[in-house]
Write a protein that holds these residues in place. Sequence first.
Motif, mmCIF file in Angstrom:
data_model
loop_
_atom_site.group_PDB
_atom_site.id
_atom_site.type_symbol
_atom_site.label_atom_id
_atom_site.label_comp_id
_atom_site.label_asym_id
_atom_site.label_seq_id
_atom_site.Cartn_x
_atom_site.Cartn_y
_atom_site.Cartn_z
ATOM 1 N N HIS A 156 34.155 38.951 48.913
ATOM 2 C CA HIS A 156 34.431 39.749 47.707
ATOM 3 C C HIS A 156 33.087 40.273 47.200
ATOM 4 C CE1 HIS A 156 37.461 40.393 44.246
ATOM 5 N NE2 HIS A 156 36.431 41.199 44.052
ATOM 6 N N HIS B 216 30.859 43.094 45.988
ATOM 7 C CA HIS B 216 30.822 44.451 45.440
ATOM 8 C C HIS B 216 29.441 45.063 45.595
ATOM 9 C CE1 HIS B 216 34.817 44.843 43.922
ATOM 10 N NE2 HIS B 216 34.752 43.663 43.337
ATOM 11 N N ASN C 44 35.170 44.249 48.441
ATOM 12 C CA ASN C 44 36.568 43.998 48.098
ATOM 13 C C ASN C 44 37.118 45.106 47.199
ATOM 14 O OD1 ASN C 44 38.993 42.365 47.212
ATOM 15 N ND2 ASN C 44 37.909 40.854 48.442
ATOM 16 N N LYS D 8 42.322 46.059 50.304
ATOM 17 C CA LYS D 8 42.347 45.370 49.021
ATOM 18 C C LYS D 8 43.303 46.087 48.072
ATOM 19 C CE LYS D 8 40.929 43.351 45.070
ATOM 20 N NZ LYS D 8 39.598 43.371 44.503
ATOM 21 N N ASP E 1 32.396 38.560 43.840
ATOM 22 C CA ASP E 1 32.995 39.491 42.878
ATOM 23 C C ASP E 1 32.052 39.773 41.723
ATOM 24 O OD1 ASP E 1 34.703 41.160 41.586
ATOM 25 O OD2 ASP E 1 35.831 39.566 40.598
HETATM 26 ZN ZN LIG Z 1 36.332 42.508 42.422
#
Ligand SMILES: [Zn+2]
Length: 456
Positions: free
Chosen positions: A89, A91, A122, A186, A348
């Motif tokens: 995940h 970014h 993701n 995703k 994330d």
């Molecule tokens: Zn995210």
Amino acid sequence: MKLMKFSLLKITGLCAFFFYCISLQSQDLYITGGHYFDTESGEMIANEGIIIKSGKIVGVNSNQGITRGFERIRLKDDQYILPGIFDVHAHYRVTFDGIRKDEVEVNPIIFLANGVTSTFPNGEIEPEKMMATRKAINSGEKIGARIHNSGPYFGTAFPGWNPETTAEEINKRVDKWAELGVAGFKAKGINPTQLEALIKRAHKHGLTVTGHLGSGYKTTVNPKMAIEMGIDRIEHFIGGEALPDSQSAYATLQNLDPMSPLLDKQIDRFINYNVYFDATLTAYGYYGHREELYDYWHNERKYLTTYAEELTQNTRQKLDMFQKIFDVKKITVKRYYDKGGKITLGTDHPSVGEFLAGFSSHREMEALSSIGIPNAAVIRIATINGANALRLGNKFGSITTGKLADLFVVEGNPLDDITNTRNIFRVVKGGEVYDPVKLLKSVEGKMGPKNKADWK
Ligand SMILES: [Zn+2]
């Protein structure tokens, strides 16, 4: 970024004379000494020799087949070789001046310097740019972590997404991006009809789907429903009966009883359907009180331009709700682990500049360790689980003969203290050896806009 325009071969050829040499060598390698992480046993094994030829591991604990011309790396006793981190995940997205962008000049290098050799972005907001970056990295034109593209978000998270998108339109979009070479998809902000179409079509291409889902409230999909549809991975929260569809997920998550027996039902569902949970444990805490786990062991802000640094002074709000979700999640993730559920590492971290995603995987490992997951399991979560979750476990995720040579060397045993993964001595990706200090030096002061006009 002039330096990056040199092809890797040129750089490595000049290595001995070039002050700014980034990749130390591209020759075949023979790494001796130190210890390596054996994914199967979860132990550190004294390293008698790892042989790397043409970017692949061809021998572990061996000296068979060594020929003249192999570059020899001798490690010390307290140096430990780990498989490269797989951030599923990851970014590349950053926001400055209120404008979101996938940032691909600095981020790929920061990931790599942190031992993150593989990333699954993701959900991408500039999927064409992300795809071009992957190609530039794979061809050696650009230095960086591997990008296993996800293509555009499927759902309202993608700018301009039409909420009425039909199943036929989903199929077309899946076909297009599968053809372009994405590694999976995703979903975020997707309705049940769209998600079902996405899963079915992606599976036809042999690709996986993951989702940031909801409670089932209004047009959202609860992870329970998604698992029954055949989704492969779930992001952030496990959902299920404990998350009622009478209100939005975020309204419930902070007050969720982490000991609720309803969670057991949902955890069993993950296990029975062989679904991975991308825990993203620290992601919520970035918005929380940040009293633990969010220390700086390295000045991450020095990679920002002067202007970006000015823009991002204390821009991330501290929200009680996210702190509560973080605290609930610590307990649910541990329960999920104890029951035998499969977890991946996902950071994330869409940055606004105060923390950078490349460093976050080390915070995530510390967080997973802090809730009582054994360090060997944390390393598996950060490496082989991510590779397996994307069905790439035959190529990545462990120090095994036949796999690509993606690994990093740290000082100090991470089985004793997981934060030792931060003391990075070298990173190897596809047999290329990198000095993290030089990688990082090359991107100082370069992330974000240089001035008001420079970020469109
Ligand atoms: Zn995210």
